[in-house]
Design an enzyme around this catalytic site. Structure first.
Site, PDB file in Angstrom:
ATOM      1  N   TYR A 159       0.828  -1.228   0.000  1.00 39.86           N
ATOM      2  CA  TYR A 159       0.000   0.000   0.000  1.00 39.86           C
ATOM      3  C   TYR A 159       0.856   1.270   0.000  1.00 39.86           C
ATOM      4  O   TYR A 159       0.875   2.020  -0.989  1.00 39.86           O
ATOM      5  CB  TYR A 159      -0.936  -0.052   1.213  1.00 39.86           C
ATOM      6  CG  TYR A 159      -1.704   1.216   1.503  1.00 39.86           C
ATOM      7  CD1 TYR A 159      -2.261   1.982   0.476  1.00 39.86           C
ATOM      8  CD2 TYR A 159      -1.892   1.638   2.825  1.00 39.86           C
ATOM      9  CE1 TYR A 159      -2.984   3.134   0.764  1.00 39.86           C
ATOM     10  CE2 TYR A 159      -2.620   2.778   3.118  1.00 39.86           C
ATOM     11  CZ  TYR A 159      -3.155   3.535   2.088  1.00 39.86           C
ATOM     12  OH  TYR A 159      -3.858   4.675   2.369  1.00 39.86           O
TER      13      TYR A 159
ATOM     14  N   TYR B 105       4.327  -5.550  17.354  1.00 44.24           N
ATOM     15  CA  TYR B 105       4.527  -4.808  16.102  1.00 44.24           C
ATOM     16  C   TYR B 105       5.285  -3.501  16.378  1.00 44.24           C
ATOM     17  O   TYR B 105       6.322  -3.227  15.775  1.00 44.24           O
ATOM     18  CB  TYR B 105       3.164  -4.517  15.438  1.00 44.24           C
ATOM     19  CG  TYR B 105       3.268  -3.487  14.342  1.00 44.24           C
ATOM     20  CD1 TYR B 105       3.978  -3.755  13.179  1.00 44.24           C
ATOM     21  CD2 TYR B 105       2.656  -2.232  14.479  1.00 44.24           C
ATOM     22  CE1 TYR B 105       4.086  -2.803  12.181  1.00 44.24           C
ATOM     23  CE2 TYR B 105       2.758  -1.282  13.479  1.00 44.24           C
ATOM     24  CZ  TYR B 105       3.477  -1.567  12.336  1.00 44.24           C
ATOM     25  OH  TYR B 105       3.597  -0.616  11.365  1.00 44.24           O
TER      26      TYR B 105
HETATM   27  N1  UFG Z   1     -12.055   0.671  13.709  1.00 42.71           N
HETATM   28  C1  UFG Z   1     -13.390   0.329  13.795  1.00 42.71           C
HETATM   29  N2  UFG Z   1     -13.883  -0.626  12.931  1.00 42.71           N
HETATM   30  C2  UFG Z   1     -13.098  -1.227  11.977  1.00 42.71           C
HETATM   31  C3  UFG Z   1     -11.724  -0.853  11.891  1.00 42.71           C
HETATM   32  C4  UFG Z   1     -11.239   0.090  12.783  1.00 42.71           C
HETATM   33  O1  UFG Z   1     -14.125   0.846  14.632  1.00 42.71           O
HETATM   34  O2  UFG Z   1     -13.597  -2.074  11.227  1.00 42.71           O
HETATM   35  C5  UFG Z   1     -11.516   1.685  14.633  1.00 42.71           C
HETATM   36  C6  UFG Z   1     -10.397   1.140  15.496  1.00 42.71           C
HETATM   37  O3  UFG Z   1     -10.906   0.499  16.634  1.00 42.71           O
HETATM   38  C7  UFG Z   1      -9.614   2.401  15.780  1.00 42.71           C
HETATM   39  C8  UFG Z   1      -9.790   3.259  14.522  1.00 42.71           C
HETATM   40  O4  UFG Z   1     -10.930   2.719  13.877  1.00 42.71           O
HETATM   41  O5  UFG Z   1     -10.183   3.071  16.861  1.00 42.71           O
HETATM   42  C9  UFG Z   1      -8.600   3.182  13.580  1.00 42.71           C
HETATM   43  O6  UFG Z   1      -8.280   1.824  13.359  1.00 42.71           O
HETATM   44  P1  UFG Z   1      -7.278   1.332  12.203  1.00 42.71           P
HETATM   45  O7  UFG Z   1      -7.232  -0.159  12.290  1.00 42.71           O
HETATM   46  O8  UFG Z   1      -7.693   1.944  10.898  1.00 42.71           O
HETATM   47  O9  UFG Z   1      -5.893   1.983  12.602  1.00 42.71           O
HETATM   48  P2  UFG Z   1      -5.061   1.851  13.954  1.00 42.71           P
HETATM   49  O10 UFG Z   1      -5.125   3.191  14.612  1.00 42.71           O
HETATM   50  O11 UFG Z   1      -5.436   0.694  14.778  1.00 42.71           O
HETATM   51  O12 UFG Z   1      -3.634   1.452  13.373  1.00 42.71           O
HETATM   52  C10 UFG Z   1      -2.805   2.332  12.701  1.00 42.71           C
HETATM   53  C11 UFG Z   1      -1.900   1.563  11.752  1.00 42.71           C
HETATM   54  C12 UFG Z   1      -1.003   0.617  12.500  1.00 42.71           C
HETATM   55  C13 UFG Z   1      -0.262   1.361  13.558  1.00 42.71           C
HETATM   56  C14 UFG Z   1      -1.221   2.131  14.428  1.00 42.71           C
HETATM   57  C15 UFG Z   1      -0.508   3.009  15.399  1.00 42.71           C
HETATM   58  O13 UFG Z   1      -2.670   0.855  10.835  1.00 42.71           O
HETATM   59  O14 UFG Z   1      -0.079   0.042  11.614  1.00 42.71           O
HETATM   60  O15 UFG Z   1      -2.025   2.990  13.629  1.00 42.71           O
HETATM   61  O16 UFG Z   1      -1.167   2.945  16.599  1.00 42.71           O
HETATM   62  F1  UFG Z   1       0.413   0.493  14.329  1.00 42.71           F
END
Ligand code: UFG
Length: 328
Positions: free
Chosen positions: A10, A145
């Site tokens: 990506y 990670y």
């Molecule tokens: N979320 C939902 N539903 C979904 C997917 C995500 O409610 O189907 C919420 C998550 O709980 C979170 C927010 O949306 O609160 C963002 O989630 P993402 O999975 O899009 O991103 P993250 O913040 O978990 O992760 C990102 C990067 C990781 C990195 C992290 C740093 O993708 O690689 O930020 O904390 F490690």
């Protein structure tokens, strides 16, 4: 020539596109475990791209790159990057990310390549003590990670001191969006990220969107994140290369916008952009999600001259256009 590991993935593919637009020649090194050969084929239409299918854990694969090409600098994306999976299977994360990077750095030294831009992450900070997070915030990752990326940052510090192998570590916050011309985009076989998951749920056969938790201590109870556009992020890599070319010291920068958006806000913005009422259910919190992560990006602005230009709506629009390409 610039070596881009993980260039079929990506963020890597958007960075390759930005390099090609500036006239760089690129070698993409990727094991295609999560990247796609179709992405490489698309990139080849826009400039000089050589592709080597290989794994960082296989030193002969790396030899193929360094023997055949004169590499000026490396941009290193290749990694496994799912937070939840890293908790269940830390071995996979430490071997692929840490050992893989050590092999890469070793080959760089053997071949006298002394500049690397590395994708690090906000996950190296762990649970924030204050918001917005600047680069002086303590790094205490709460999952393997983030820890694997922090270990690499530390290794890079030592290599910089001992071997003068200079690195720029870019700590990404939440990367979003796709190429504005839909030439490449986010394409994960297992999609965990918020925006593509909301958008996928609008297509026939899509899963109902699950909002993970609405009882956090935030403006509306849902988690707050800093969504940085992938094309803006790619530009930061070009600036980091320039910084190293100009003799810049080993350094590290947050890449985010300084604006936080809640999951609810993102969801509503997706409804506005798509013009659809998107079905949603509130589900339990996802393990390991901090309530808020927002970047202080002052250092990247001042030192690299980086300026994030695109808004959350821009990211959602380009992601939606791309999702339409993916859904055929
Ligand atoms: N979320 C939902 N539903 C979904 C997917 C995500 O409610 O189907 C919420 C998550 O709980 C979170 C927010 O949306 O609160 C963002 O989630 P993402 O999975 O899009 O991103 P993250 O913040 O978990 O992760 C990102 C990067 C990781 C990195 C992290 C740093 O993708 O690689 O930020 O904390 F490690």
């Amino acid at each position: 020539m610039i070596l881009v590991t993980g260039g079929a993935g990506y963020i890597g593919s958007h960075c390759v596109m930005a390099l090609l637009e500036k006239g760089y020649e690129v070698v993409v090194f990727d094991n295609l475990s999560t990247g796609h050969i179709e992405t490489v084929e698309r990139l080849k239409q826009y400039g000089k791209v050589e592709f080597v299918q290989g794994d960082l854990l296989n030193k002969q694969d790396l030899d193929k790159v360094f023997e055949k090409h004169q590499i000026d600098a490396v941009i290193h994306f290749a990694a496994v990057a799912l937070v939840g999976e890293s908790v269940e299977n830390p071995q996979k994360y430490y071997v692929n990310n840490v050992c893989g990077t050590i092999n890469l750095l070793g080959k760089m030294l053997e071949n006298n390549v002394k500049k690397i831009v590395f994708s690090s992450t906000a996950a190296t900070y762990g649970e924030p003590n204050y918001i917005p997070i600047d680069e002086n915030h303590p790094q205490n990752p709460i999952n393997p990670y983030g820890m694997s990326k922090l270990m690499i940052e530390k290794i890079m510090d030592d290599y910089s001191k001992a071997y003068d192998l200079r690195s720029v570590r870019l700590r990404y916050f939440n990367v979003a969006g796709a190429d504005s011309e839909s030439r490449v985009g986010e394409w994960h076989d297992i999609e965990t990220h918020l925006i593509p998951n909301v958008l996928k749920s609008t297509f026939v056969g899509g899963k109902q969107f699950k909002m993970f938790g609405d009882d956090y201590n935030t403006k509306d109870g849902t988690c707050v994140r800093d969504y940085v556009n992938v094309e803006d992020l790619a530009q930061a890599h070009l600036l980091a290369l320039k910084y190293l070319d100009n003799g810049g010291e080993t350094n590290y920068f947050n890449l985010g916008t300084k604006d936080g958006n809640s999951v609810k806000e993102v969801f509503e913005a997706c409804e506005k952009v798509t013009g659809k009422d998107i079905p949603v259910e509130v589900a339990p919190r996802r393990a390991g999600d901090p309530a808020s992560l927002v970047a202080d990006n002052t250092k990247a602005r001042q030192t690299l001259g980086w300026e994030p230009k695109r808004t959350l709506d821009d990211s959602i629009k380009s992601a939606y256009k791309w999702e339409n390409v993916l859904q055929g």
